[in-house]
Design an enzyme around this catalytic site. Structure first.
Site, PDB file in Angstrom:
ATOM      1  N   SER A 105       0.796  -1.232   0.000  1.00  0.00           N
ATOM      2  CA  SER A 105       0.000   0.000   0.000  1.00  0.00           C
ATOM      3  C   SER A 105       0.826   1.279   0.000  1.00  0.00           C
ATOM      4  CB  SER A 105      -0.943   0.014   1.211  1.00  0.00           C
ATOM      5  OG  SER A 105      -2.006  -0.899   1.014  1.00  0.00           O
ATOM      6  N   LYS A 108       0.113   3.732  -2.683  1.00  0.00           N
ATOM      7  CA  LYS A 108      -0.970   4.719  -2.586  1.00  0.00           C
ATOM      8  C   LYS A 108      -0.429   6.143  -2.503  1.00  0.00           C
ATOM      9  CE  LYS A 108      -4.574   1.774  -0.513  1.00  0.00           C
ATOM     10  NZ  LYS A 108      -3.962   0.434  -0.418  1.00  0.00           N
ATOM     11  N   SER A 163      -6.098   2.667   4.679  1.00  0.00           N
ATOM     12  CA  SER A 163      -5.479   2.063   3.491  1.00  0.00           C
ATOM     13  C   SER A 163      -6.530   1.337   2.664  1.00  0.00           C
ATOM     14  CB  SER A 163      -4.353   1.095   3.894  1.00  0.00           C
ATOM     15  OG  SER A 163      -3.428   0.938   2.842  1.00  0.00           O
TER      16      SER A 163
END
Length: 460
Positions: A105, A108, A163
């Site tokens: 993640s 991101k 997340s």
């Protein structure tokens, strides 16, 4: 048919003449390129181009400690890590920073760098069912429901705190769809100088070929922190998120979400940025902290266990603040290109340079040694477009000697003694002014891939 001459000398066959000419030309070419071969031999294999400086292309720990600098922490298990000054862009220390690994993640951050500036945070969006389709099995979710309204700022809190892959997909559909967003993210990575990154999904979910590096993650974090909204979201510890509508009262409720960054609120001065974990990627984390007016960035990828990513980040931050004034930088975080730029603009800072000081211009993946790295000679100047470089001298020498060899053969047919004398003429190509393009003492033991590192998909 070949006939003998009146003097009973055997006639010269065209094949023999061509073979002689070919040999002479080959010899001339070898002589012309001999300095290049010598230069390459001194640094086998030659160091590849590296974004941020040649030392960052080398394997193992890269650090240049002063006499009073503290030693690096012991027991670090991350497969790749980097410590950098966010303001100056100086890389203080690194370990395999261009090793290409699954991002989880932490990708991101690149998603936010790409999409966050496009929508006003107060914009309200109604989520369509198809916007929540296609989420990977086991994805982390914030809990978005179809056919309900959400403010853009709530969606971003779902991205940064929880997340949430569902929040990512909704924002991606608002941005033109998942595929279009992936394309834009890849383009943004190029603009940021992130040559190790290949984007397959916008949320960082495990996909074949989805890769980045500690160096690139640091670029994403640094760029994001220039945006006040990005900075605010990643520093938020907890928030209320819109929930479903109560069927009895018709009122819409909220529920609490907490930031999954385990250092936020625990490490003094930490301001974010983003953590990640998947089965394939293991733990990944980029943290930023401020102390005495200095902001440091630390990226750690794939330590032995989940929690070690935080322990090792904290240890490297401690070291960085203690050592920053006592080390020589081993590389540089490059400055982003402006959108639609085809080449880095020299001497131009970014629009947000007032928040974070600008670093040197990006170095393309196939460029020469980046400025600031010890692999570059101090005081060396870039070669201007009007000057002859090593390649030009090599070609010029080869053509000149080839022409001389051809002339020698033609003259040899008429004056044999002169031909013999010409073979004793010293070759001038040995004096061709060729300079080494690299310091052989800085050559890495193993040349990484063109984009900056080795693929490690499937390691975990």
């Amino acid at each position: 048919m070949c006939r003998t001459s009146l003097r009973n000398r055997p006639c010269r066959r065209p094949g023999r003449r061509a073979a002689t000419l070919t040999a002479a030309l080959a010899t001339a070419l070898v002589l012309a390129t001999a300095p290049v071969a010598t230069a390459l031999a001194t640094g086998e294999p030659p160091p590849p181009s590296a974004v941020g400086g040649e030392r960052l292309a080398q394997s193992g720990v890269q650090v240049s400690l002063g006499s009073s600098a503290p030693k690096l922490p012991t027991g670090l298990t991350g497969m790749s890590w980097l410590v950098a000054d966010a303001d100056t862009g100086d890389v203080l220390a690194a370990y395999n920073p261009h090793l290409r690994l699954p991002p989880a993640s932490t990708l991101k951050m690149l998603f936010a760098d790409t999409v966050l500036p496009k929508f006003d945070r107060r914009t309200v969006h109604t989520v369509a069912p198809d916007e929540l389709a296609g989420l990977g099995a086991g994805s982390s979710l914030v809990g978005i429901k179809e056919d309900l309204d959400y403010r853009v700022e709530d969606l971003w809190r779902g991205v940064f705190l929880s997340s949430g892959n569902d929040a990512v997909h909704v924002l991606a559909h608002m941005n033109g769809g998942v595929e279009e967003t992936v394309r834009q993210m890849q383009q943004r990575a190029v603009e940021l100088g992130a040559a190790d990154t290949h984007v397959v999904s916008p949320d960082g979910y495990d996909e074949d070929g989805q890769l980045t590096s500690a160096y690139d993650l640091t670029l994403f974090a640094r760029e994001g922190l220039r945006n006040p909204d990005f900075r605010s979201y990643c520093a938020t510890k907890d928030a209320q998120f819109p929930g479903a509508v109560d069927s009895r009262t018709g009122q819409r409720g909220t529920f609490g979400i907490q930031n999954t960054d385990r250092l936020l609120g625990r490490y003094p001065g930490l301001i974010g940025v983003k953590n990640g974990y998947t089965t394939n990627a293991g733990s990944t984390f980029v943290g930023a902290a401020q102390h005495d007016g200095r902001t440091l960035l630390v990226a750690v990828m794939h330590p032995d266990t989940y929690m070690k990513v935080y322990d090792e980040t904290a240890a490297l931050l401690d070291w960085g603040f203690a050592a920053a004034d006592h080390v020589t930088p081993v590389g540089k975080l490059v400055t982003p290109k402006q959108p639609a730029e085809t080449a880095p603009a020299q001497g131009k800072g970014s629009a947000a340079a007032s928040q974070l000081a600008a670093a040197p211009a990006p170095v393309p993946a196939k460029a020469g040694p980046a400025g600031g790295g010890p692999g570059r000679l101090a005081g060396a100047r870039e070669r201007g477009p009007g000057l002859l470089g090593p390649e030009t001298w090599t070609v010029t020498g080869a053509l000149t000697l080839s022409a001389a060899a051809a002339l020698w053969l033609l003259r040899g047919r008429r004056r044999g003694p002169l031909a013999a004398a010409s073979r004793r003429s010293p070759a001038t190509v040995a004096q061709t002014p060729l300079g080494l393009a690299f310091d052989s003492t800085e050559a890495p033991t193993q040349a990484p891939e063109e984009t900056g590192g080795a693929t490690a998909v499937g390691h975990r």
